[in-house]
Design a protein around this motif. Sequence first.
Motif, short mmCIF file in Angstrom:
data_model
loop_
_atom_site.label_atom_id
_atom_site.label_comp_id
_atom_site.label_asym_id
_atom_site.label_seq_id
_atom_site.Cartn_x
_atom_site.Cartn_y
_atom_site.Cartn_z
N LYS A 48 8.56 0.72 -7.43
CA LYS A 48 7.13 0.72 -7.77
C LYS A 48 6.74 2.10 -8.25
O LYS A 48 7.31 3.12 -7.83
CB LYS A 48 6.27 0.32 -6.57
N TRP A 49 5.80 2.12 -9.18
CA TRP A 49 5.29 3.40 -9.67
C TRP A 49 4.29 3.95 -8.68
O TRP A 49 3.40 3.24 -8.23
CB TRP A 49 4.65 3.23 -11.05
N ILE A 50 4.46 5.22 -8.32
CA ILE A 50 3.55 5.91 -7.40
C ILE A 50 2.43 6.57 -8.21
O ILE A 50 1.29 6.61 -7.78
CB ILE A 50 4.32 6.97 -6.58
N SER A 51 2.82 7.09 -9.35
CA SER A 51 1.87 7.72 -10.27
C SER A 51 2.42 7.58 -11.67
O SER A 51 3.47 6.95 -11.88
CB SER A 51 1.70 9.21 -9.92
N LYS A 52 1.76 8.18 -12.62
CA LYS A 52 2.22 8.12 -14.01
C LYS A 52 3.60 8.74 -14.18
O LYS A 52 4.38 8.32 -15.04
CB LYS A 52 1.20 8.84 -14.90
N ASP A 53 3.93 9.72 -13.36
CA ASP A 53 5.18 10.47 -13.52
C ASP A 53 6.17 10.30 -12.38
O ASP A 53 7.19 10.98 -12.35
CB ASP A 53 4.87 11.97 -13.66
N GLN A 54 5.89 9.41 -11.43
CA GLN A 54 6.77 9.29 -10.26
C GLN A 54 6.86 7.84 -9.80
O GLN A 54 5.87 7.11 -9.81
CB GLN A 54 6.25 10.17 -9.12
N CYS A 55 8.08 7.44 -9.39
CA CYS A 55 8.25 6.10 -8.87
C CYS A 55 9.11 6.14 -7.61
O CYS A 55 9.81 7.11 -7.34
CB CYS A 55 8.87 5.16 -9.90
#
Length: 66
Positions: free
Chosen positions: A17-24
């Motif tokens: 799952k994506w945590i933010s635009k730049d991190q999963c």
Amino acid sequence: MTNIASNEDSSFDVVGKWISKDQCHLTFRLSEDGMGECEIDYDFDKYDLTFLRDILTEFLDTQPKE
């Protein structure tokens, strides 16, 4: 979590799952007969993912040709 990859006998799967635009967040689940199960959870940034993709691609390109 989204199922990203799995094999037919369910001995390997990856969910994420994506945590933010730049991190999963990715979870690798491995199961081998007689060896038990292993689950690896890790937060990747986009640069980690790019690096992982590149090293896996490079490794697969070295597959012996029979």
